[in-house]
Scaffold this motif. Structure first.
Motif, PDB file in Angstrom:
ATOM      1  N   PRO A 164       0.758  -1.108   0.283  1.00  0.00           N
ATOM      2  CA  PRO A 164       0.162   0.234   0.001  1.00  0.00           C
ATOM      3  C   PRO A 164       0.605   1.023  -0.225  1.00  0.00           C
ATOM      4  N   GLY A 165       0.057   2.179   0.532  1.00  0.00           N
ATOM      5  CA  GLY A 165       1.149   3.569   0.590  1.00  0.00           C
ATOM      6  C   GLY A 165       1.838   3.704   1.705  1.00  0.00           C
ATOM      7  N   VAL A 166       3.570   3.377   1.096  1.00  0.00           N
ATOM      8  CA  VAL A 166       3.657   3.765   2.746  1.00  0.00           C
ATOM      9  C   VAL A 166       4.705   4.395   2.154  1.00  0.00           C
ATOM     10  N   LEU A 167       5.910   5.274   3.178  1.00  0.00           N
ATOM     11  CA  LEU A 167       6.821   5.825   2.270  1.00  0.00           C
ATOM     12  C   LEU A 167       8.254   5.451   2.647  1.00  0.00           C
ATOM     13  N   ASP A 168       8.408   4.168   2.520  1.00  0.00           N
ATOM     14  CA  ASP A 168       9.680   3.274   2.910  1.00  0.00           C
ATOM     15  C   ASP A 168      10.191   3.326   1.933  1.00  0.00           C
ATOM     16  N   CYS A 169      11.467   2.573   1.342  1.00  0.00           N
ATOM     17  CA  CYS A 169      12.505   2.133   0.326  1.00  0.00           C
ATOM     18  C   CYS A 169      12.427   1.071   0.075  1.00  0.00           C
ATOM     19  N   THR A 170      12.464   0.252  -1.070  1.00  0.00           N
ATOM     20  CA  THR A 170      13.253  -0.615  -1.137  1.00  0.00           C
ATOM     21  C   THR A 170      14.986  -0.751  -0.910  1.00  0.00           C
ATOM     22  N   LYS A 223      -6.654   5.733 -11.894  1.00  0.00           N
ATOM     23  CA  LYS A 223      -6.919   7.196 -12.528  1.00  0.00           C
ATOM     24  C   LYS A 223      -6.841   8.280 -11.776  1.00  0.00           C
ATOM     25  N   TYR A 224      -6.163   8.101 -10.557  1.00  0.00           N
ATOM     26  CA  TYR A 224      -6.028   9.628 -10.179  1.00  0.00           C
ATOM     27  C   TYR A 224      -4.783  10.102 -10.121  1.00  0.00           C
ATOM     28  N   GLN A 225      -3.491   9.539 -10.691  1.00  0.00           N
ATOM     29  CA  GLN A 225      -2.407  10.388 -11.133  1.00  0.00           C
ATOM     30  C   GLN A 225      -1.957   9.741 -12.635  1.00  0.00           C
ATOM     31  N   LYS A 226      -0.947  10.270 -12.976  1.00  0.00           N
ATOM     32  CA  LYS A 226      -0.197  10.022 -14.303  1.00  0.00           C
ATOM     33  C   LYS A 226       1.501   9.795 -14.034  1.00  0.00           C
ATOM     34  N   LEU A 227       2.063   9.211 -14.792  1.00  0.00           N
ATOM     35  CA  LEU A 227       3.391   9.193 -14.271  1.00  0.00           C
ATOM     36  C   LEU A 227       3.992  10.798 -14.917  1.00  0.00           C
ATOM     37  N   LEU A 245       3.879  11.685  -1.115  1.00  0.00           N
ATOM     38  CA  LEU A 245       2.169  11.144  -0.891  1.00  0.00           C
ATOM     39  C   LEU A 245       2.117  10.159  -0.732  1.00  0.00           C
ATOM     40  N   PRO A 246       1.691   9.521  -0.035  1.00  0.00           N
ATOM     41  CA  PRO A 246       1.937   7.329  -0.404  1.00  0.00           C
ATOM     42  C   PRO A 246       0.812   7.505  -1.188  1.00  0.00           C
ATOM     43  N   PHE A 247      -0.589   8.008  -0.710  1.00  0.00           N
ATOM     44  CA  PHE A 247      -1.628   7.783  -1.811  1.00  0.00           C
ATOM     45  C   PHE A 247      -1.226   7.676  -3.320  1.00  0.00           C
ATOM     46  N   PHE A 248      -1.209   8.392  -3.428  1.00  0.00           N
ATOM     47  CA  PHE A 248      -0.567   9.341  -5.468  1.00  0.00           C
ATOM     48  C   PHE A 248       0.912   8.175  -5.771  1.00  0.00           C
ATOM     49  N   THR A 249       1.771   7.742  -5.026  1.00  0.00           N
ATOM     50  CA  THR A 249       3.030   6.596  -4.847  1.00  0.00           C
ATOM     51  C   THR A 249       2.130   5.209  -5.238  1.00  0.00           C
ATOM     52  N   TYR A 250       1.065   5.120  -4.102  1.00  0.00           N
ATOM     53  CA  TYR A 250       0.268   3.989  -5.131  1.00  0.00           C
ATOM     54  C   TYR A 250      -0.226   3.957  -5.830  1.00  0.00           C
ATOM     55  N   CYS A 251      -0.724   4.927  -6.796  1.00  0.00           N
ATOM     56  CA  CYS A 251      -2.164   5.120  -7.623  1.00  0.00           C
ATOM     57  C   CYS A 251      -0.635   5.075  -8.717  1.00  0.00           C
ATOM     58  N   ARG A 252       0.343   5.716  -8.645  1.00  0.00           N
ATOM     59  CA  ARG A 252       1.168   5.522  -9.942  1.00  0.00           C
ATOM     60  C   ARG A 252       2.047   4.114 -10.190  1.00  0.00           C
ATOM     61  N   SER A 253       2.021   3.920  -9.050  1.00  0.00           N
ATOM     62  CA  SER A 253       2.595   1.951  -8.976  1.00  0.00           C
ATOM     63  C   SER A 253       1.601   0.953  -9.491  1.00  0.00           C
ATOM     64  N   LYS A 254       0.400   1.748  -9.695  1.00  0.00           N
ATOM     65  CA  LYS A 254      -1.251   0.459  -9.966  1.00  0.00           C
ATOM     66  C   LYS A 254      -0.930   1.375 -11.195  1.00  0.00           C
TER      67      LYS A 254
END
Length: 308
Positions: free
Chosen positions: A124-130, A173-177, A187-196
């Motif tokens: 999910p949208g989290v601010l951690d890094c791989t 649908k809420y973000q573009k790359l 922003l965690p939610f927008f990060t998640y949207c972009r990944s999807k």
């Protein structure tokens, strides 16, 4: 009279909730005897319910998970529910590209076939890094699966006709790359949207480059599913989301239906590169159907995971 109105209003509210949560079931009973299915994140939620269905159909099922203790427990549950002993697990950490490479090397050495790859695991949208310093969402949800699929693609081609099913979300649908900042992590939610959204482009470009080679690709929105994704957040947020999920989200069994449909249905096979919701093709926003952006993301991803 007030009590009667209250009862009627309550009944009406719950009927509306039931209607909102009503979803189609995959009715295709195709057997998968002799086939091998690999499911990332198959130890819980949609992944586990998908694994049960695949095992019940006679497939050899392998769930790829980071936590081996949870994987072992899930394997026991899947075997019990499916009445199949042909279920196994392998260690895979999608947040570590070296782990992905090691997993693929071991998989190809141990497994003779790969007929269906289900890219199910997600953060999910989290601010951690791989471990490779990508944002967790982009790194796990897109790059980890991108590398995994590419390294296993030769085996998928050898076993053609084969399929790749990648889970996404309607929140795309809420973000573009932004190609100047693919690793966006503010922003965690927008990060998640972009990944999807990246999952959708990936699925489309995979369909294009494998056209005529016996591999088909599908992007699936399973619906908003009751699952354990809230474990990454505070106790208060988890409590709030448990109420919301109970009211409005569907069970993981129902969420798995479109994944199963795309994995087995002959009708789905006619729509390689398509986006599926509720066991049928769905329409994407115009910007999510841009073949040029899909190709550009593929090429950028190849560089990021060092495939080129």
């Amino acid at each position: 009279m007030y009590v009667l109105y209250t009862i009627l209003a309550s009944l009406g509210f719950f009927f509306v909730l039931k209607w909102m949560k009503k979803r189609k079931y995959c009715t295709d009973l195709k057997r998968l005897d002799g086939k091998t299915v690999l499911i990332t994140g198959g130890n819980s939620g949609v992944g586990k319910d998908t694994a049960v269905s695949m095992a019940m159909r006679g497939a050899r099922v392998i769930i790829a998970c980071r936590d081996l203790d949870k994987a072992e427990k899930a394997v026991r549950e899947i075997k019990f529910k499916s009445h199949s002993l042909n279920v196994f697990h392998m260690e895979l950490d999608l947040a570590n590209l070296r782990s992905v490479r090691e997993f693929c090397k071991n998989f190809v050495q141990k497994e003779k076939r790969l007929d269906i790859l289900i890219n199910n695991a997600a953060m999910p949208g989290v601010l951690d890094c791989t471990d490779d310093n990508f944002s967790m969402c982009f790194g796990v949800n897109h790059l980890g699966h991108f590398l995994l699929t590419n390294l296993l693609l030769p085996q998928l081609k050898e076993c053609a006709p084969s399929r790749v099913v990648t889970l996404t979300c309607s929140s795309y649908k809420y973000q573009k790359l932004d190609f100047q900042d693919l690793n966006y992590n503010l922003l965690p939610f927008f990060t998640y949207c972009r990944s999807k959204l990246a999952n959708i482009y990936f699925s489309q470009e995979l369909a294009r480059i494998t056209q005529g080679k016996g591999v088909t690709s599908y992007a699936v929105h399973p619906g908003f599913v009751q699952s354990g994704w809230t474990c990454h957040y505070s106790v208060l947020f988890r409590m709030l989301m448990q109420v919301i999920m109970w009211m409005f989200f569907v069970s993981s069994e129902i969420g798995a239906q479109t994944v199963i449909y795309c994995a087995v249905s002959d009708e789905a096979a006619k729509h390689s590169g398509g986006y599926f919701v509720d066991c049928r093709p769905a329409t994407l926003r115009p910007f999510a159907r841009d073949a040029g952006v899909a190709k550009k993301l593929w090429e950028a991803s190849e560089r990021l995971v060092k495939l080129v």
